[in-house]
Write a protein that holds these residues in place. Sequence first.
Motif, PDB file in Angstrom:
ATOM      1  N   TYR A   8       7.576  30.407  15.696  1.00 28.60           N
ATOM      2  CA  TYR A   8       7.380  30.816  14.561  1.00 28.60           C
ATOM      3  C   TYR A   8       8.126  32.141  13.604  1.00 28.60           C
ATOM      4  CZ  TYR A   8       3.213  32.006  11.679  1.00 28.60           C
ATOM      5  OH  TYR A   8       2.488  32.116  10.459  1.00 28.60           O
ATOM      6  N   MET A   9       8.027  31.955  12.759  1.00 28.33           N
ATOM      7  CA  MET A   9       8.791  32.888  11.953  1.00 28.33           C
ATOM      8  C   MET A   9       8.408  33.759  12.844  1.00 28.33           C
ATOM      9  SD  MET A   9       7.026  32.716   8.104  1.00 28.33           S
ATOM     10  CE  MET A   9       5.303  32.262   8.219  1.00 28.33           C
ATOM     11  N   ASP A  32      18.419  27.609   7.734  1.00 28.16           N
ATOM     12  CA  ASP A  32      17.973  28.406   6.438  1.00 28.16           C
ATOM     13  C   ASP A  32      19.266  29.301   5.621  1.00 28.16           C
ATOM     14  OD1 ASP A  32      15.089  28.221   7.446  1.00 28.16           O
ATOM     15  OD2 ASP A  32      14.804  30.061   7.876  1.00 28.16           O
ATOM     16  N   ILE A  43      15.978  31.154   0.249  1.00 30.40           N
ATOM     17  CA  ILE A  43      15.075  30.451   0.504  1.00 30.40           C
ATOM     18  C   ILE A  43      13.161  30.387  -0.738  1.00 30.40           C
ATOM     19  CG2 ILE A  43      13.471  29.431   1.696  1.00 30.40           C
ATOM     20  CD1 ILE A  43      16.224  29.178   3.055  1.00 30.40           C
ATOM     21  N   PHE A  47      11.262  28.586  -3.300  1.00 30.94           N
ATOM     22  CA  PHE A  47      10.474  28.395  -2.761  1.00 30.94           C
ATOM     23  C   PHE A  47       9.653  28.433  -4.526  1.00 30.94           C
ATOM     24  CE2 PHE A  47       7.069  27.185   0.881  1.00 30.94           C
ATOM     25  CZ  PHE A  47       9.109  27.113   1.524  1.00 30.94           C
ATOM     26  N   GLU A  59      15.306  20.600   3.496  1.00 29.44           N
ATOM     27  CA  GLU A  59      15.723  20.918   4.500  1.00 29.44           C
ATOM     28  C   GLU A  59      15.660  19.900   5.917  1.00 29.44           C
ATOM     29  OE1 GLU A  59      11.543  22.131   7.310  1.00 29.44           O
ATOM     30  OE2 GLU A  59      12.405  23.748   7.526  1.00 29.44           O
ATOM     31  N   LEU A  77      16.178  26.615  14.033  1.00 31.94           N
ATOM     32  CA  LEU A  77      15.574  26.097  13.312  1.00 31.94           C
ATOM     33  C   LEU A  77      14.784  27.392  11.873  1.00 31.94           C
ATOM     34  CD1 LEU A  77      13.753  22.933  14.952  1.00 31.94           C
ATOM     35  CD2 LEU A  77      16.197  22.896  13.351  1.00 31.94           C
ATOM     36  N   GLY A  78      14.021  26.237  10.772  1.00 39.02           N
ATOM     37  CA  GLY A  78      13.401  27.231  10.344  1.00 39.02           C
ATOM     38  C   GLY A  78      11.668  27.438  11.396  1.00 39.02           C
ATOM     39  N   GLY A  79      11.007  28.062  10.841  1.00 42.21           N
ATOM     40  CA  GLY A  79       9.993  28.158  11.530  1.00 42.21           C
ATOM     41  C   GLY A  79       9.025  26.835  11.749  1.00 42.21           C
ATOM     42  N   ARG A 119      10.208  36.515   3.434  1.00 39.08           N
ATOM     43  CA  ARG A 119       9.478  34.900   3.925  1.00 39.08           C
ATOM     44  C   ARG A 119       8.607  34.463   3.095  1.00 39.08           C
ATOM     45  NH1 ARG A 119      11.196  37.124   8.908  1.00 39.08           N
ATOM     46  NH2 ARG A 119      12.282  35.859   9.962  1.00 39.08           N
ATOM     47  N   PRO A 120       8.105  33.951   2.223  1.00 41.41           N
ATOM     48  CA  PRO A 120       7.873  33.952   0.404  1.00 41.41           C
ATOM     49  C   PRO A 120       6.270  32.824   1.592  1.00 41.41           C
ATOM     50  CG  PRO A 120       8.672  31.418   1.257  1.00 41.41           C
ATOM     51  CD  PRO A 120       9.855  32.619   2.005  1.00 41.41           C
ATOM     52  N   LEU A 121       6.145  32.863   2.589  1.00 43.98           N
ATOM     53  CA  LEU A 121       4.700  32.660   3.438  1.00 43.98           C
ATOM     54  C   LEU A 121       3.784  33.387   3.930  1.00 43.98           C
ATOM     55  CD1 LEU A 121       5.700  29.043   5.121  1.00 43.98           C
ATOM     56  CD2 LEU A 121       4.297  28.368   2.923  1.00 43.98           C
TER      57      LEU A 121
HETATM   58  C1  S3P Z   1       9.543  28.772   7.153  1.00 48.58           C
HETATM   59  C2  S3P Z   1       9.966  29.704   7.792  1.00 48.58           C
HETATM   60  C3  S3P Z   1      11.264  29.869   7.231  1.00 48.58           C
HETATM   61  C4  S3P Z   1      11.365  29.698   6.151  1.00 48.58           C
HETATM   62  C5  S3P Z   1      10.724  29.144   5.279  1.00 48.58           C
HETATM   63  C6  S3P Z   1       9.629  28.725   6.249  1.00 48.58           C
HETATM   64  C7  S3P Z   1       7.815  28.596   7.586  1.00 48.58           C
HETATM   65  O1  S3P Z   1      12.599  29.887   8.580  1.00 48.58           O
HETATM   66  O2  S3P Z   1      12.740  28.381   6.876  1.00 48.58           O
HETATM   67  O3  S3P Z   1       9.792  30.704   4.893  1.00 48.58           O
HETATM   68  O4  S3P Z   1       6.979  27.320   7.694  1.00 48.58           O
HETATM   69  O5  S3P Z   1       7.591  28.681   9.102  1.00 48.58           O
HETATM   70  P1  S3P Z   1      12.551  31.248   9.722  1.00 48.58           P
HETATM   71  O6  S3P Z   1      11.466  31.047  10.783  1.00 48.58           O
HETATM   72  O7  S3P Z   1      13.677  31.569   9.663  1.00 48.58           O
HETATM   73  O8  S3P Z   1      11.355  33.131   8.858  1.00 48.58           O
END
Ligand code: S3P
Length: 172
Positions: A8-9, A32, A43, A47, A59, A77-79, A119-121
């Motif tokens: 996870y992030m 990322d 990132i 978004f 991605e 990897l990204g989360g 982190r846009p989410l």
């Molecule tokens: C995301 C995690 C981010 C990045 C994007 C989406 C996700 O990476 O890829 O913002 O969907 O959890 P990190 O886990 O490095 O923050």
Amino acid sequence: MIITLLGYMGSGKSTIGQQLALILGYEFIDLDTYIEVKEGCTISEIFKNKGEIYFRKKEHGYLNDIISQNSNIVLSLGGGTPCYANNLQLLNTNNVVSYYLKLLPGSLVDRLFDEKEHRPLISYLNTKEALQEFIAIHLFERQSYYEQALHTLKTDNLSVKNIVELIVKDLY
Ligand code: S3P
């Protein structure tokens, strides 16, 4: 060999990946950062200006490019990477070893509250309670993807050094 770190992030994928690569003498790639360099923007900007679907397509494409390389790489990897397209299948090949860095939701909230801006989410979640609620649901949805990593490491009370040592021990 490609060693991938997923989780996870805020689970420490980038920090641990960097240290691990240093110790092993491998190249380090943060997916990322790789995407940001290739796309020429952050990132958050991707978004905002192009949307999440565009981000997920890119991605997937860049992950495919990296996995196809025949060199020694530690790849953070990204989360969300394991949870979209057929990315897990891409990782399920002979030269890839994957580690899930698993943290309890409470540990993630503490870490992420202060670093949610890029982190846009989660950047719109203004209280710890709102973030906690979001993470509890989101992590539950994603857990089954993360658990498909070859190895799962529970990292709640471990230092970066401890985690890197655990991975190195496991590899050799
Ligand atoms: C995301 C995690 C981010 C990045 C994007 C989406 C996700 O990476 O890829 O913002 O969907 O959890 P990190 O886990 O490095 O923050």
